[in-house]
Design an enzyme around this catalytic site. Structure first.
Site, PDB file in Angstrom:
ATOM      1  N   ASP A 292       0.734  -1.289   0.021  1.00  0.00           N
ATOM      2  CA  ASP A 292       0.079   0.039  -0.142  1.00  0.00           C
ATOM      3  C   ASP A 292       0.937   1.300   0.139  1.00  0.00           C
ATOM      4  O   ASP A 292       1.312   1.337   1.103  1.00  0.00           O
ATOM      5  CB  ASP A 292      -0.877   0.134   1.257  1.00  0.00           C
ATOM      6  CG  ASP A 292      -1.907   0.966   1.040  1.00  0.00           C
ATOM      7  OD1 ASP A 292      -1.804   2.001   0.491  1.00  0.00           O
ATOM      8  OD2 ASP A 292      -2.654   1.356   2.050  1.00  0.00           O
TER       9      ASP A 292
ATOM     10  N   SER B 274       4.522  13.113 -15.450  1.00  0.00           N
ATOM     11  CA  SER B 274       3.424  13.551 -16.153  1.00  0.00           C
ATOM     12  C   SER B 274       3.808  14.837 -16.878  1.00  0.00           C
ATOM     13  O   SER B 274       4.563  15.790 -16.495  1.00  0.00           O
ATOM     14  CB  SER B 274       2.247  13.881 -15.323  1.00  0.00           C
ATOM     15  OG  SER B 274       1.120  14.520 -15.751  1.00  0.00           O
TER      16      SER B 274
ATOM     17  N   TYR C 161      -1.077  17.669  -7.598  1.00  0.00           N
ATOM     18  CA  TYR C 161      -0.854  16.838  -8.608  1.00  0.00           C
ATOM     19  C   TYR C 161       0.608  17.232  -9.511  1.00  0.00           C
ATOM     20  O   TYR C 161       1.506  16.643  -9.733  1.00  0.00           O
ATOM     21  CB  TYR C 161      -1.753  16.318  -9.388  1.00  0.00           C
ATOM     22  CG  TYR C 161      -1.369  15.441 -10.697  1.00  0.00           C
ATOM     23  CD1 TYR C 161      -0.993  14.142 -10.268  1.00  0.00           C
ATOM     24  CD2 TYR C 161      -1.471  15.763 -11.837  1.00  0.00           C
ATOM     25  CE1 TYR C 161      -1.005  12.953 -11.367  1.00  0.00           C
ATOM     26  CE2 TYR C 161      -1.003  14.690 -12.855  1.00  0.00           C
ATOM     27  CZ  TYR C 161      -0.784  13.212 -12.542  1.00  0.00           C
ATOM     28  OH  TYR C 161      -0.561  12.620 -13.407  1.00  0.00           O
TER      29      TYR C 161
ATOM     30  N   LYS D 115       4.517  15.974  -9.599  1.00  0.00           N
ATOM     31  CA  LYS D 115       5.180  15.597 -10.698  1.00  0.00           C
ATOM     32  C   LYS D 115       6.280  16.371 -11.222  1.00  0.00           C
ATOM     33  O   LYS D 115       7.278  15.696 -12.054  1.00  0.00           O
ATOM     34  CB  LYS D 115       4.041  15.323 -11.973  1.00  0.00           C
ATOM     35  CG  LYS D 115       3.002  14.450 -11.827  1.00  0.00           C
ATOM     36  CD  LYS D 115       3.563  12.954 -11.612  1.00  0.00           C
ATOM     37  CE  LYS D 115       2.464  11.822 -11.530  1.00  0.00           C
ATOM     38  NZ  LYS D 115       3.001  10.691 -11.413  1.00  0.00           N
TER      39      LYS D 115
END
Length: 316
Positions: free
Chosen positions: A106, A189, A202, A206
């Site tokens: 996890d 990304s 996010y 990245k």
């Protein structure tokens, strides 16, 4: 006369700068995707095992299949054992000559002790390729204090997107350094290339992946280790919520094959030729205009997601 000479000189400098920029663009697009042949990945890896995180869905699963196709044994790491078992079965049904192992983990667990246990399992085999792919994004774009899932989701995004490439690289690099061979691919990304409004955490995580990978390249450039950043745009996966493929949106299998073909030929790329084309064209747009375009796209995505959420609530 002196003024005229200065202007002529400045003109030549400007032309040289433009020519260099255009050459760089064409090199980034054509070099790794058209002109250069894929390297011998097994030779560069120096070992027969590949580790893939986030290996039961999307890009990670596609990487696992592509590495298996190329003859690597694969060690799949993901959260759910049942999905790992299913992915293992699918790979072996198609590529029966290789070995597949699994490790359930996890990645929201940030405890160093948990990572030490995972690394003890991973380092039981000689790892030639490490694909740090596991990641987490927003449910839909929004300003920071309104992100769906609240601070728990923000914490999970930060943890999942930054700790695995950092700690797994640190834990597996010793065996690669000892062999003077190995490949690490950190999947980031295109969101990390811009300051993406409504995607704050996010986008920032990245960017971290991009900087970490670039610095690791400097630290290990004389150790025989290839460290690559892959920063894709839209791929038809579960996380992207895109189901249809198109000229600019490949499925995971097409993307993974293309991305692995670039290893050793470029250190930082999108992984797919039409993604690279989009990135290079976007970079030509002035930042303030590019930011406006990206923000408008995110606002539109948020509006569509909220409308869908409202429809689903009414139907219950």
């Amino acid at each position: 006369m002196a003024c005229q000479c200065f202007l002529v000189g400045a003109g030549y400098v400007a032309l040289a700068a433009v020519a260099y920029r255009l050459l760089t663009i064409f090199s980034n697009i054509l070099g790794p995707y058209v002109l250069l042949s894929p390297i011998d990945l097994k030779k560069r890896a120096g070992a027969s095992w590949a580790v893939v995180t986030g290996a039961t869905d999307g890009i990670g699963k596609a990487y696992a299949f592509e590495l298996a196709r190329r003859g690597f044994n694969v060690l799949l790491v993901s959260r759910t054992q049942s999905k790992l078992d299913e992915t293992k079965k699918e790979i072996l049904e198609k590529y029966s000559s290789i070995e597949v192992r699994t490790a359930a983990f996890d990645f929201t667990n940030a405890a160093p002790s948990a990572y030490k246990d995972l690394l003890a399992t991973l380092n039981q085999v000689e790892i030639g390729v490490l694909i740090n792919n596991v990641g987490m994004s927003y449910e839909y774009p929004d300003v920071l204090h309104k992100v769906d899932g609240g601070i728990e989701r923000l914490a999970n995004i930060t943890t999942i997107n930054t700790l695995p490439p950092t700690l797994l690289s640190a834990g597996i690099l010793p065996q690669m350094v000892a062999r003077k061979a190995g490949v690490i691919v950190n999947v980031g990304s295109s969101a990390g290339a811009n300051q993406m409004a409504l995607w704050a955490v996010y986008s920032a995580t990245k960017k971290y992946v991009s900087w970490l990978t670039a610095i690791l390249r400097k630290e290990y450039e004389h150790q025989g280790i290839t460290v690559q950043t892959i920063a894709p745009m839209m791929v038809a996966t579960k996380m992207s919520k895109v189901k249809r493929t198109s000229f600019f949106t490949p499925d995971g299998a097409v993307f993974a094959k293309s991305a692995l073909n670039t290893v050793g030929n470029t250190s930082d790329t999108t992984g797919y030729i039409t993604h690279q084309l989009q990135l290079e064209l976007m970079d030509l747009i002035p930042t303030f205009i590019r930011d406006k375009i990206l923000t408008n796209m995110s606002v539109g995505t948020r509006a569509a997601a909220l409308r869908k959420k409202e429809r689903e609530a009414k139907s219950q």
